[in-house]
Design an enzyme around this catalytic site. Structure first.
Site, PDB file in Angstrom:
ATOM      1  N   ALA A  62       1.371  -1.680   0.235  1.00 38.07           N
ATOM      2  CA  ALA A  62       0.294   0.202   0.207  1.00 38.07           C
ATOM      3  C   ALA A  62       1.203   1.538  -0.332  1.00 38.07           C
ATOM      4  O   ALA A  62       2.242   1.133   0.782  1.00 38.07           O
ATOM      5  CB  ALA A  62      -0.723   0.095   1.234  1.00 38.07           C
ATOM      6  N   GLY A 103       0.735  -5.264   0.730  1.00 35.10           N
ATOM      7  CA  GLY A 103      -0.250  -4.667  -0.353  1.00 35.10           C
ATOM      8  C   GLY A 103      -0.164  -5.668  -2.220  1.00 35.10           C
ATOM      9  O   GLY A 103      -1.176  -5.897  -2.648  1.00 35.10           O
ATOM     10  N   GLU A 106      -0.582  -9.534  -0.653  1.00 35.35           N
ATOM     11  CA  GLU A 106      -1.637  -9.348  -1.414  1.00 35.35           C
ATOM     12  C   GLU A 106      -2.063  -9.121  -2.572  1.00 35.35           C
ATOM     13  O   GLU A 106      -3.330 -10.173  -2.847  1.00 35.35           O
ATOM     14  CB  GLU A 106      -2.536  -8.734  -0.170  1.00 35.35           C
ATOM     15  CG  GLU A 106      -2.125  -8.708   1.115  1.00 35.35           C
ATOM     16  CD  GLU A 106      -2.456  -7.535   1.882  1.00 35.35           C
ATOM     17  OE1 GLU A 106      -2.346  -6.535   2.026  1.00 35.35           O
ATOM     18  OE2 GLU A 106      -3.127  -7.921   3.404  1.00 35.35           O
ATOM     19  N   GLU A 126       4.041  -5.746   7.032  1.00 35.32           N
ATOM     20  CA  GLU A 126       2.762  -4.503   8.095  1.00 35.32           C
ATOM     21  C   GLU A 126       3.326  -4.573   9.596  1.00 35.32           C
ATOM     22  O   GLU A 126       3.002  -3.801   9.582  1.00 35.32           O
ATOM     23  CB  GLU A 126       1.968  -4.637   7.971  1.00 35.32           C
ATOM     24  CG  GLU A 126       0.743  -4.749   6.401  1.00 35.32           C
ATOM     25  CD  GLU A 126       1.299  -5.817   5.244  1.00 35.32           C
ATOM     26  OE1 GLU A 126       1.996  -6.755   5.405  1.00 35.32           O
ATOM     27  OE2 GLU A 126       0.593  -5.626   4.723  1.00 35.32           O
TER      28      GLU A 126
HETATM   29  N1  3HC Z   1       4.703   3.660  -0.372  1.00 35.29           N
HETATM   30  C1  3HC Z   1       4.941   4.882   0.012  1.00 35.29           C
HETATM   31  N2  3HC Z   1       6.898   4.488  -0.751  1.00 35.29           N
HETATM   32  C2  3HC Z   1       7.157   3.894   0.357  1.00 35.29           C
HETATM   33  C3  3HC Z   1       6.812   2.657   0.734  1.00 35.29           C
HETATM   34  C4  3HC Z   1       5.219   2.325   0.423  1.00 35.29           C
HETATM   35  N3  3HC Z   1       4.929   1.475   1.062  1.00 35.29           N
HETATM   36  N4  3HC Z   1       7.654   1.713   1.004  1.00 35.29           N
HETATM   37  C5  3HC Z   1       9.022   2.448   0.447  1.00 35.29           C
HETATM   38  N5  3HC Z   1       8.778   3.375  -0.073  1.00 35.29           N
HETATM   39  C6  3HC Z   1       9.900   4.740  -0.159  1.00 35.29           C
HETATM   40  C7  3HC Z   1      10.797   5.175   1.082  1.00 35.29           C
HETATM   41  O1  3HC Z   1       9.850   6.109   1.692  1.00 35.29           O
HETATM   42  C8  3HC Z   1      12.035   5.761   0.072  1.00 35.29           C
HETATM   43  O2  3HC Z   1      10.979   7.066  -0.185  1.00 35.29           O
HETATM   44  P1  3HC Z   1      12.312   8.218  -0.356  1.00 35.29           P
HETATM   45  O3  3HC Z   1      13.084   7.717  -1.469  1.00 35.29           O
HETATM   46  O4  3HC Z   1      11.544   8.871  -0.757  1.00 35.29           O
HETATM   47  O5  3HC Z   1      12.641   8.193   0.677  1.00 35.29           O
HETATM   48  C9  3HC Z   1      11.921   4.601  -1.269  1.00 35.29           C
HETATM   49  O6  3HC Z   1      10.897   3.994  -1.438  1.00 35.29           O
HETATM   50  C10 3HC Z   1      12.582   4.033  -1.206  1.00 35.29           C
HETATM   51  O7  3HC Z   1      12.893   3.465   0.633  1.00 35.29           O
HETATM   52  P2  3HC Z   1      13.742   2.610   1.194  1.00 35.29           P
HETATM   53  O8  3HC Z   1      14.870   3.492   0.715  1.00 35.29           O
HETATM   54  O9  3HC Z   1      13.436   2.027   2.896  1.00 35.29           O
HETATM   55  O10 3HC Z   1      14.768   1.748   0.285  1.00 35.29           O
HETATM   56  P3  3HC Z   1      15.325   0.070   0.524  1.00 35.29           P
HETATM   57  O11 3HC Z   1      15.404  -0.676  -0.469  1.00 35.29           O
HETATM   58  O12 3HC Z   1      16.340   0.518   1.446  1.00 35.29           O
HETATM   59  O13 3HC Z   1      14.212  -0.386   1.021  1.00 35.29           O
HETATM   60  C11 3HC Z   1      11.736  -1.532  -0.081  1.00 35.29           C
HETATM   61  C12 3HC Z   1      12.499  -0.830   0.230  1.00 35.29           C
HETATM   62  C13 3HC Z   1      11.809  -2.500   1.182  1.00 35.29           C
HETATM   63  C14 3HC Z   1      10.345  -1.847  -0.312  1.00 35.29           C
HETATM   64  C15 3HC Z   1      11.132  -0.322   2.164  1.00 35.29           C
HETATM   65  O14 3HC Z   1      10.812   0.895   1.679  1.00 35.29           O
HETATM   66  C16 3HC Z   1      10.151  -1.243   3.075  1.00 35.29           C
HETATM   67  O15 3HC Z   1      10.731  -2.278   3.358  1.00 35.29           O
HETATM   68  N6  3HC Z   1       9.210  -0.777   2.355  1.00 35.29           N
HETATM   69  C17 3HC Z   1       7.866  -0.795   3.876  1.00 35.29           C
HETATM   70  C18 3HC Z   1       7.194  -2.122   3.413  1.00 35.29           C
HETATM   71  C19 3HC Z   1       6.134  -2.105   3.958  1.00 35.29           C
HETATM   72  O16 3HC Z   1       5.573  -1.831   5.217  1.00 35.29           O
HETATM   73  N7  3HC Z   1       4.925  -2.458   2.819  1.00 35.29           N
HETATM   74  C20 3HC Z   1       2.671  -2.574   3.610  1.00 35.29           C
HETATM   75  C21 3HC Z   1       2.134  -1.375   3.371  1.00 35.29           C
HETATM   76  S1  3HC Z   1       1.604  -1.767   4.430  1.00 35.29           S
HETATM   77  C22 3HC Z   1       0.546  -2.396   3.133  1.00 35.29           C
HETATM   78  O17 3HC Z   1       0.665  -2.798   2.148  1.00 35.29           O
HETATM   79  C23 3HC Z   1      -0.262  -2.150   3.436  1.00 35.29           C
HETATM   80  C24 3HC Z   1      -2.347  -3.120   3.481  1.00 35.29           C
HETATM   81  O18 3HC Z   1      -1.480  -5.069   3.890  1.00 35.29           O
HETATM   82  C25 3HC Z   1      -3.696  -3.051   3.678  1.00 35.29           C
END
Ligand code: 3HC
Ligand code: NAI
Length: 698
Positions: A62, A103, A106, A126
């Protein structure tokens, strides 16, 4: 590129969604996917559909930037998009590469088939944001890989490689080549074989044995390990629905639990930190495309406590290090400690013997500055004395090649003064690691007045490479972290003076979430270190009258902490359990009497408020002075360097949650209640201003 690109290849519609940097499922992507799936179903030239993410990333999940905005719930929500895939008449195949998280995973589980690259990172992280997979992940993943494995992935948020899912219900085909091409070929094969849509929702959750007993046992373990975090146990409750409820009822329960977590303080704090750690990389006057200096060889001056740990960070990522010492004996000791550290890690099974030798093979020791002349980065970690730093930096200026970055690990000294010992102050920067430097995540990057922009940009990039969490600080005594810590420790001593006990202060802060209160930390680290620093500073400033603190009295009585079996507490032989010691109470009573203080009582809440607000007030002063760029940087420092509980989001986030208005009112109350501390509680004008305006501190 369009948000969702539509391209037909040999009768297969390839839908590629694009939302940099990680193809987060924002509203535009969700709308685009639904439209593209409808178009493919209406397109007579299309027999099957492949869905994938642009730029070799499936999706990071997401779009986190939408959280807290009305767009999150704007239709189509992710669940509806997933249903669009599930109920597509033409078969849908997800082509997974790069990251496929949250997401994103998912969404792929709504497809009828999945093809993944061997190295794709797949997970439902998450829980790390304090929430749970809210678009069917807790219901579909157990149906794909069984209860036990799915539960583990969901409660840990672990990333698992694509190849690990070969022969599971999650991934139908694991490939090494071009995933999209492989998915198109697979789609054609499926069409040829007249394959039907295969829905995970129709599968049963595999588990051998008594699922209820298994879940009860896991629930107890999770609850014990996550006292301050509701998300892991709530994840389990949602997963339990996949076993005991019909699919739709399980989804409904997942949604309800998701909404509860989304609005929890803990999730707000964890999401704040996720954003804060990434914001800390952004420096307004340093463009993202600033050319970087190449760092292929590192030298470290001083093989003591810090020098050894600092070196390990570079060896761990394959960068050769030369350590320079004054004497062979000190050098040998330093090198052997590094070897011992690696061997201990090997004994724990986290490194192989080959890896240990590989890392040690990158390490050299020397007593000669000539041997470090070709280093791209030199980090000084010698004694904390300006005269010693002066000798070292003059030598570095003499030998270092042009363009080498000259860094100091000083924890308190003036980096501008250190830079002035060289003829190239633009190449000098502070790289303040925390002890143990191979473990602690924080790296304070101290930007001197003349530090070149590319030196700062290179240092930030390097921090990422060695897996540190960087925060840029300006030059001041103690930089961000130790300057704030000083106020936190001082308010603790003030509370002791006025009537609290070390154990009450520790207990209050441990209940707040710190792993250890300040007095237990003191006993662990050794009280003599601070005492020696205070004595040295007093000797260096004979004109300033020295006010002994309570800690001095303990040291005078030979109480140096755990290492002497007594400090703020007493310890039984071979036991680290802190025991309240009447002797300490006596020392504190005498100290109070010497100051004419009549002790009063404090509640645990008083103690927590005073200790945390001391951090907040100093933090606001640091912002006022422009030492830190943003309030969230202070939170990153406190979480990664000083054990601030993550579920509170850092001192500045916490203050914002309490309300700055309330924080300032409390501080004024503390000043009134204790005239001796009135100066201490002088409110930062910036904080006062924000408390009045209601604007958050940025
Ligand atoms: N949404 C929007 N932006 C995101 C994002 C996301 N899910 N995940 C990462 N980003 C952005 C970061 O903020 C960062 O932005 P910036 O360049 O402006 O600083 C950029 O992507 C790169 O992120 P990282 O610096 O963390 O780069 P890495 O390569 O080290 O890692 C990653 C990439 C593994 C994707 C890591 O960012 C990560 O773990 N992200 C979170 C993933 C997550 O938690 N996903 C679940 C979201 S909640 C969800 O999906 C709810 C659903 O179940 C309904
Ligand atoms: P240490 O005393 O353990 O090690 C210093 C080493 O430097 C010694 O091995 C000494 O022989 C060597 N040394 C001294 N002068 C030298 C010279 N002229 N040339 C080459 N080597 C020389 O000290 P520690 O704790 O490693 O601290 C080093 C620096 O790191 C200090 O500036 C300190 O403030 C800073 N620091 C220390 C932290 C800690 O927790 N120990 C945390 C963060 C920073």
């Amino acid at each position: 590129m369009e948000t969702v690109n539509y391209d037909v290849q040999q009768g297969v519609a390839v839908l590629t969604f694009c939302n940099p940097p990680v193809n987060g499922m924002n509203h535009d992507v969700r709308v685009g996917i639904v439209q593209a799936v409808d178009r493919a179903n209406d397109d007579d030239s299309v027999k099957a559909i492949v869905i994938t993410g642009a730029n070799k990333i499936f999706s990071g999940g997401a779009d986190i930037t939408e959280f807290g905005t009305p767009k999150v719930t704007k239709h189509p929500i992710l669940r509806s998009v997933i249903e669009t895939l599930e109920f597509s008449q033409k078969i849908v195949i997800a082509a997974i590469q790069g990251t496929c998280l949250g997401g994103g995973l998912e969404l792929s589980m709504g497809a009828h088939y999945r093809v993944a690259h061997v190295d794709a990172n797949i997970g439902l992280p998450e829980v790390k944001l304090g929430i749970l997979p809210g678009a069917g992940g807790t219901q579909r993943l157990p149906r794909a890989i069984g209860l036990e494995k799915a539960l583990h992935m969901i409660v840990t948020g672990a990333f698992v490689k694509g190849k690990e899912f070969a022969n599971t219900g999650l991934i139908d085909k694991v490939v090494e080549g071009d995933v999209v091409q492989e998915a198109v070929a697979f789609a054609q094969e499926l069409v040829k074989n007249n394959a039907k849509p295969k829905l995970l929702r129709d599968e049963k959750v595999a588990f051998e044995g008594d699922a209820q007993a298994f879940l009860n046992e896991q629930r107890e373990k999770l609850a014990a390990a996550n006292k301050h975090y509701p998300a892991p146990v709530t994840c389990l409750d949602a997963v339990a629905g996949s076993v005991f409820l019909p699919f739709e009822a399980g989804l409904k329960q997942e949604r309800r639990l998701f909404m509860g977590l989304m609005s929890s303080d803990e999730s707000l704090a964890l999401r704040h930190i996720f954003a804060a750690e990434r914001a800390a990389y952004k420096i307004p006057d340093i463009p993202a495309d600033t050319p970087l200096r190449e760092i292929k060889k590192v030298a470290v001056i001083g093989a003591g406590t810090m020098g050894g740990g600092i070196s390990m960070n570079f060896l761990n990522v394959g960068i050769p290090v030369t350590i320079l010492e004054m004497k062979q004996e000190a050098l040998d000791r330093g090198l052997s400690i590094i070897r011992r550290n690696y061997e201990n890690t090997m004994k724990k099974g986290r490194l192989t013997a080959e890896q240990v030798e590989e890392r040690m093979g990158l390490l050299k020791g020397t007593l000669s500055y000539d041997d470090i002349a070709d280093a791209d980065l030199i980090i000084e970690a010698v004694f904390e004395e300006m005269s010693v730093k002066e000798t070292v930096f003059k030598e570095l200026d003499r030998v270092a090649k042009p363009g080498a970055i000259l860094a100091s690990n000083t924890s308190t000294l003036d980096v501008d003064k250190i830079a002035s010992f060289t003829k190239r102050p633009e190449d000098v920067i502070g790289l303040h690691f925390f002890s143990p430097a191979n473990v602690m995540k924080l790296l304070e990057i101290v930007r001197g007045e003349k530090t070149a922009k590319d030196v700062l940009a290179t240092s930030l990039q390097l921090a990422r490479k060695i897996a540190k969490k960087p925060v840029v600080s300006g030059v001041c005594d103690g930089f961000i972290g130790n300057r704030m810590l000083y106020r936190y420790r001082a308010v603790g001593d003030q509370l002791l003076l006025e009537g609290a006990s070390p154990s009450q202060i520790d207990r209050a802060l441990e209940n707040f979430g710190f792993a250890m209160g300040p007095y237990r930390v003191g006993d662990l680290a050794g009280l003599d270190i601070g005492w020696a620093i205070r004595k040295r500073k007093a000797a260096e400033n004979p004109d300033v009258p020295y006010e002994p603190v309570i800690g001095d009295k303990l040291c005078e009585a030979g109480r140096f902490g755990q290492k002497t079996g007594k400090g703020w507490y007493r310890y039984e032989e071979g036991n680290r359990e802190p025991l309240v010691d009447p002797e300490v109470e006596k020392i504190i009573d005498e100290y109070r009497a010497s100051k004419g203080v009549v002790p009063r009582t404090f509640t645990d809440r008083d103690i927590v408020e005073q200790c945390i607000y001391a951090l907040v007030n100093e933090g606001a002063k640091i912002l006022e002075e422009g030492i830190a760029l943003r309030a969230s940087d202070l939170d990153v420092v406190y979480l990664n360097g000083y054990g601030f509980p993550a579920h509170r989001g850092g001192p500045m986030h916490y203050a914002q949650q309490v309300g700055l208005f309330n924080v300032v009112r409390s501080m004024k109350r503390f000043a009134k209640a204790s005239p001796q501390a009135a100066e201490f509680w002088k409110v930062s004008p910036l904080l006062e201003q924000h408390a009045e305006s209601g604007e958050p501190l940025k």
